[in-house]
Write a protein that holds these residues in place. Structure first.
Motif, PDB file in Angstrom:
ATOM      1  N   PRO A 154       6.095 -12.754   7.243  1.00 56.45           N
ATOM      2  CA  PRO A 154       5.302 -12.040   8.260  1.00 56.45           C
ATOM      3  C   PRO A 154       3.881 -11.716   7.819  1.00 56.45           C
ATOM      4  N   LEU A 155       3.684 -11.385   6.538  1.00 56.42           N
ATOM      5  CA  LEU A 155       2.338 -11.049   6.072  1.00 56.42           C
ATOM      6  C   LEU A 155       1.436 -12.276   6.106  1.00 56.42           C
ATOM      7  N   LEU A 197      -5.736  -7.964   8.285  1.00 60.41           N
ATOM      8  CA  LEU A 197      -5.258  -9.222   7.701  1.00 60.41           C
ATOM      9  C   LEU A 197      -5.918 -10.422   8.378  1.00 60.41           C
ATOM     10  N   ARG A 198      -6.082 -10.336   9.685  1.00 57.30           N
ATOM     11  CA  ARG A 198      -6.709 -11.443  10.413  1.00 57.30           C
ATOM     12  C   ARG A 198      -8.184 -11.601  10.029  1.00 57.30           C
ATOM     13  N   GLU A 251      -1.045  -6.449  -1.904  1.00 59.71           N
ATOM     14  CA  GLU A 251      -1.611  -5.312  -1.184  1.00 59.71           C
ATOM     15  C   GLU A 251      -1.582  -5.516   0.327  1.00 59.71           C
ATOM     16  N   ALA A 252      -1.183  -6.693   0.779  1.00 59.63           N
ATOM     17  CA  ALA A 252      -1.270  -7.028   2.207  1.00 59.63           C
ATOM     18  C   ALA A 252      -0.427  -6.114   3.080  1.00 59.63           C
ATOM     19  N   ALA A 253       0.695  -5.645   2.527  1.00 61.17           N
ATOM     20  CA  ALA A 253       1.582  -4.795   3.331  1.00 61.17           C
ATOM     21  C   ALA A 253       0.913  -3.491   3.749  1.00 61.17           C
ATOM     22  N   SER A 254      -0.106  -3.095   3.029  1.00 63.11           N
ATOM     23  CA  SER A 254      -0.789  -1.837   3.358  1.00 63.11           C
ATOM     24  C   SER A 254      -1.928  -2.032   4.360  1.00 63.11           C
TER      25      SER A 254
END
Length: 446
Positions: free
Chosen positions: A247-248, A325-326, A316-319
């Protein structure tokens, strides 16, 4: 459980040559033994001075005897699989797993030579015992065989240790070489090999990757050879079928409006080649570095920020929010185990190592139908050579060459699609080696 045939047929002439006690083999014995002991000393010395891999290897080899005593009984007669490192393990693991599924009672012994393989797979669930392979000295080999007492041995790809092969041969332990590949430049086929090619006669049967390997062995009088292909192709197909959704990564990639460049097993010389191209492009980049130390990731991040744009790490993407993210241009993969699933999100793939140690796992990217680019150190890799010939991969010699190849592919969507299709077709059409080898060794009557 059956095994293929019996020992390879050997002429009286070769029986004389095989005896390590004969005068005509004295030079070979002395040189080989000297090389092994010098290597042992160098590894021990490196371990003494704190070299991490050397220390792990020597410590692990000393633990081998305890592991064998505790996990292998005299009556077990395990099937022994030996691999050099993690890449060879991936080539052999489907054989191990199928054997364990169909014969759960059969004990399996798995040995590694390299710490980079053993330390990752020392708790591998399909093996009853996993340990380091001791150095190839006669005393060490005798002790290993006495404690392991294998019913047979399966060596993957390049493993041809003279004392192990000779003493297995003496004790009527069949040895099978699987996914092996031979080239004229190898020591076996050099005029000055001092008789080292004789070790090939102690292999019961070769399951080689291609016809060229069969012909090279035939020149040495070896006919106990079957062309079965590379088990690695079966493995990457399996990995593709089991690829997980990330998902990330999906949030980073967005709605698919932007092209995505995936660089796997990337080294700094690789980044010198591909990063400049993306300075003014609207691409998304996913980079999985070959090394993921904190220092390496920090340096790579600073460079990507400077040359390409906003860069984040997977850790760190989950935060981050989906919008954040985009907005990112580069995603750095700072953990192991995701690359084989990440390739599915790419438009074009790049496999690193071609400007140094040699390219890494090309089939892992090609199986998803991506055109694959890599550096010039690819000549020893069968899958890379075949993909180049079929138009599914492209060699680049530097950043100018890389830019030209990328522009050429992107200017013609049809060529881009054809290259990706050629890559996927090669992988899927070449699969099946595991089935052929398994039947030949374990079910020869079927």
């Amino acid at each position: 459980m059956s095994v293929v045939g019996k020992k390879a047929s050997i002429s009286p002439k070769h029986l004389v040559l095989f005896s390590f006690g004969k005068n005509e083999n004295l030079l070979l014995i002395l040189v080989y033994t000297l090389v092994i002991y010098i290597y042992m000393c160098l590894v021990s010395l490196a371990a003494l001075f704190g070299h991490k891999k050397a220390r792990l290897m020597r410590r692990g080899q000393r633990a081998t005897w305890k592991i064998l005593r505790e996990r292998i009984d005299v009556a077990d007669r395990p099937v022994w699989f030996h691999v050099a490192s993690l890449g060879e393990f991936e080539q052999g693991r489907l054989l191990i797993e199928r054997l364990k599924r169909e014969h759960p009672e059969q004990k399996i012994l798995l040995t590694f030579f390299s710490p980079s393989g053993y330390e990752v797979r020392k708790n591998y669930e399909y093996a009853d015992a996993v340990c380091y392979l001791p150095f190839d000295t006669k005393p060490g080999v005798r002790k290993f065989l006495r404690l392991a007492h294998p019913a047979m041995a399966v060596f993957v790809k390049y493993e041809f240790w003279a004392n192990y092969l000779f003493l297995c041969h003496q004790r009527d332990i069949p040895v099978y070489s699987v996914s092996s590949i031979f080239r004229p430049s190898q020591l076996f086929f050099r005029p000055w090999n001092m008789g080292y090619s004789r070790v090939l006669w102690w292999v019961t049967h070769f399951f080689v990757q291609n016809e060229a390997s069969r012909l090279l062995l035939a020149r040495k009088g070896l006919t106990n050879v079957t062309v079965t292909g590379d088990t690695r192709l079966d493995r990457v197909v399996q990995i593709q079928q089991k690829a997980r959704s990330l998902p990330l990564v999906e949030a980073f990639v967005g709605d698919g409006a932007q092209n995505v460049f995936v660089a796997g097993s990337s080294w700094p010389p690789d980044e010198d080649v591909y990063l400049p191209y993306f300075a003014h492009k609207g691409w998304k980049l996913i980079i999985a570095s070959h090394e993921i130390s904190t220092l390496r990731i920090e340096k790579l991040r600073a460079r990507c920020e400077r040359e390409v744009g906003y860069t984040i790490t997977y850790g760190e993407a989950a935060s981050f929010s989906a919008d954040a993210l985009r907005e990112a241009r580069v995603l750095l993969v700072d953990c192991f185990g995701l690359l084989s699933s990440i390739y599915r999100y790419g438009t074009v793939a790049y496999v690193g190592g071609g400007f140094g140690v040699g390219i890494h796992n090309v089939p892992e990217a090609a199986v998803y139908g991506l055109p694959v680019l890599f550096g010039p150190n690819n000549k020893k890799f069968q899958e890379a050579q075949t993909l180049l010939a079929r138009g599914g991969a492209f060699e680049v010699g530097g950043n100018v060459d890389f830019a030209e190849k990328m522009d050429s592919l992107l200017s013609d969507p049809k060529s881009l699609n054809q290259a990706g299709k050629a890559a996927a077709e090669y992988i899927h059409s070449g699969a099946g080696a595991v089935e052929r080898i398994y039947k030949a060794i374990f079910n020869p009557c079927q």
